[in-house]
Design an enzyme around this catalytic site. Structure first.
Site, PDB file in Angstrom:
ATOM      1  N   GLU A 247       0.830  -1.200   0.000  1.00  0.00           N
ATOM      2  CA  GLU A 247       0.000   0.000   0.000  1.00  0.00           C
ATOM      3  C   GLU A 247       0.866   1.252   0.000  1.00  0.00           C
ATOM      4  O   GLU A 247       1.858   1.338   0.719  1.00  0.00           O
ATOM      5  CB  GLU A 247      -0.938  -0.009   1.206  1.00  0.00           C
ATOM      6  CG  GLU A 247      -1.806  -1.250   1.271  1.00  0.00           C
ATOM      7  CD  GLU A 247      -3.142  -0.999   1.920  1.00  0.00           C
ATOM      8  OE1 GLU A 247      -3.374   0.124   2.409  1.00  0.00           O
ATOM      9  OE2 GLU A 247      -3.966  -1.929   1.944  1.00  0.00           O
TER      10      GLU A 247
ATOM     11  N   ARG B 298      -1.667 -10.940   2.781  1.00  0.00           N
ATOM     12  CA  ARG B 298      -2.824 -11.830   2.615  1.00  0.00           C
ATOM     13  C   ARG B 298      -3.543 -11.458   1.333  1.00  0.00           C
ATOM     14  O   ARG B 298      -3.144 -10.547   0.625  1.00  0.00           O
ATOM     15  CB  ARG B 298      -3.772 -11.655   3.808  1.00  0.00           C
ATOM     16  CG  ARG B 298      -4.166 -10.187   4.020  1.00  0.00           C
ATOM     17  CD  ARG B 298      -5.244 -10.019   5.038  1.00  0.00           C
ATOM     18  NE  ARG B 298      -5.412  -8.640   5.458  1.00  0.00           N
ATOM     19  CZ  ARG B 298      -6.026  -7.686   4.783  1.00  0.00           C
ATOM     20  NH1 ARG B 298      -6.521  -7.963   3.583  1.00  0.00           N
ATOM     21  NH2 ARG B 298      -6.157  -6.468   5.264  1.00  0.00           N
TER      22      ARG B 298
END
Length: 467
Positions: free
Chosen positions: A289, A306
């Site tokens: 991110e 994940r």
């Protein structure tokens, strides 16, 4: 090619459990669902080959109960565990205890989960890998000493006000506070520390430059145990409320990704993401991110180790099944040559929640007596439309879990076509009598800010206030 697992336990609930079941069924893999007493009649329970009751509705007694999950693994003879997202998906203790039983955890190794276990650890990994995080403190602030507070003020003065104080273990906007001038620093440090301790059992805090007009951009990465690592495009995730996403799209429509210079920025972003995950020997699906300022300057934030809620957006533009790739990589297979994959068209996902946008997006648990998706069908899986839900007619949205009802994902040959397809799908959807954000999502799609691609993380809150 390796032999895939004969039985997979899905340590999750709702739409992600159903999503994993769908791929497993296609691959001939038996599945085990787990459920709480509140989810006894949930669709994922009936769609799996087996189901095991974990305990009472509160997450700590069911989906977060490591002992109950380990007993379910033992009882059913599952050879692998897919954690989905949320709950224990990034819990290194659970992953390690699964591995100790000779069972495969379908995700990064416990050591990698530890490396990205909190924002400060992730920051250190990025710095070491040569990927730039948001300017700020590289160590937690010692707020219990005058020297620590003064040191925080010095860093803030160096990076420039406003700054944002964050809880090291935070998430979902919890334990975050903007500081616009030095006078508010000490109070913000104490407040965020207290929230972090109460919510995450971690009182540590740090600070970063506050990025104005921020856009949230993330990169889907995939790595195997044979040294292959790929970036599968970016997702724009700037439509947020309460620091949580409600709409994602790929590719990003941001102006700084347009033209030849934009393609260079995109390539640099992908390389920055891959440097981070390669540096720790990452294996599996993950998301790096980043936050971008108005000029398109991109800074690393964290790694979600994940599968993401918004993974269907990437699947729609690449044609890949990321869950299948997770299963194959976990079984020891090498990834195919994904460098040849070129994203095609445009995809947008919206999250349909049982919540009231007019009242600050507060959750509104309730009954779903009537449920009609686009075209009157059940959960759709077509080239241009996917509807993935964890409920059916007769279900109830309970106060125990996240109130997401479904994800509606549309693909089009370009962004306009994708918006049109998604608008048609939402207009054809009925969820009653439960209060939802359907009307708000339609307004967002029709807004000039969204249509132009010029929106940032503050837009959803602004739109909700317009009524």
């Amino acid at each position: 090619m390796s032999v895939l697992f004969d039985k997979v336990l899905i340590a999750n609930r709702g739409e992600i459990a159903r999503r994993v079941i769908r791929t497993c069924r296609r691959l001939g893999i038996r599945t085990v669902a787990v459920y709480s007493e509140a989810d006894a009649s949930a669709p994922h329970v009936h769609e799996a080959d087996e189901a095991v009751l974990l305990g009472p509705p509160p997450p700590k007694d069911s989906y977060l109960n490591r002992e109950a999950l380990l007993e379910a693994i033992e009882k059913t003879g599952a050879r692998a565990v897919h954690p989905g997202y949320g709950f224990l998906s990034e819990n290194s203790i659970f992953a390690r205890r699964v591995a100790e039983r000779g069972v495969t955890f379908i995700g990064p190794s416990p050591d990698v989960l530890d490396a990205f276990g909190d924002k400060m650890k992730a920051r250190h990994v990025a710095l070491k890998a040569g990927t730039r995080p948001v300017p700020g403190t590289d160590e937690p602030i010692a707020i219990d000493t005058p020297e620590g507070v003064e040191a925080a003020k010095l860093v803030a003065a160096k990076v420039g006000y406003p700054v944002i104080v964050k809880a090291v273990g935070g998430g979902g906007g919890i334990g975050m506070q903007i500081v616009r001038e030095e006078a508010g620093m000490e109070r913000a440090l104490k407040s965020c520390s207290d929230r972090g301790k109460a919510s995450f059992a971690d009182a540590r805090v740090y600070l970063e430059r506050y990025v104005s007009e921020p856009r949230h951009i993330e990169v889907q990465v995939f790595c195997d145990a044979h040294g292959n690592a790929y970036a599968l495009g970016e997702r724009e995730c700037s439509m947020q409320r309460r620091h949580q996403k409600i709409l994602e799209e790929s590719p990003s429509p941001a102006s700084f990704f347009q033209g030849e210079a934009g393609e260079k920025r995109r390539a640099d972003l992908f390389e920055a993401a891959l440097r981070v995950v390669k540096s720790v020997g990452y294996v599996g699906a993950g998301t790096c991110e980043f936050i971008a300022d108005a000029s398109g300057d991109l800074f690393f934030l964290e790694v979600n180790a994940r599968l993401q809620v918004e993974h269907p957006v990437t699947e729609m533009v690449t044609g890949l099944d990321l869950v299948e790739l997770q299963l194959r990589v976990a079984a020891g297979e090498a990834l195919p040559d994904l460098s040849r994959i070129r994203p095609e068209g445009h995809a947008i996902e919206v999250r349909v929640y049982a919540e009231d946008p007019k009242k600050g997006f507060i959750p509104k648990p309730g009954a779903i007596d009537e449920l009609v998706w686009a075209g009157g069908a059940g959960d759709a899986q077509t080239r241009t439309l996917r509807i993935e839900s964890g409920v059916s007619a007769g279900s109830k949205v309970t106060p125990f879990y996240d109130p997401m009802v479904a994800k509606v994902v549309a693909w089009g040959k370009d962004r306009d076509a994708s918006i049109a397809e998604l608008g048609r799908a939402l207009a054809s959807t009925t969820i009653a009598p439960c209060v939802t954000n359907l009307g708000f999502l339609q307004s967002a799609l029709e807004s000039p800010e969204f249509r132009s691609g010029r929106y940032d993380t503050s837009f959803a809150e602004i739109l909700a206030k317009r009524g």
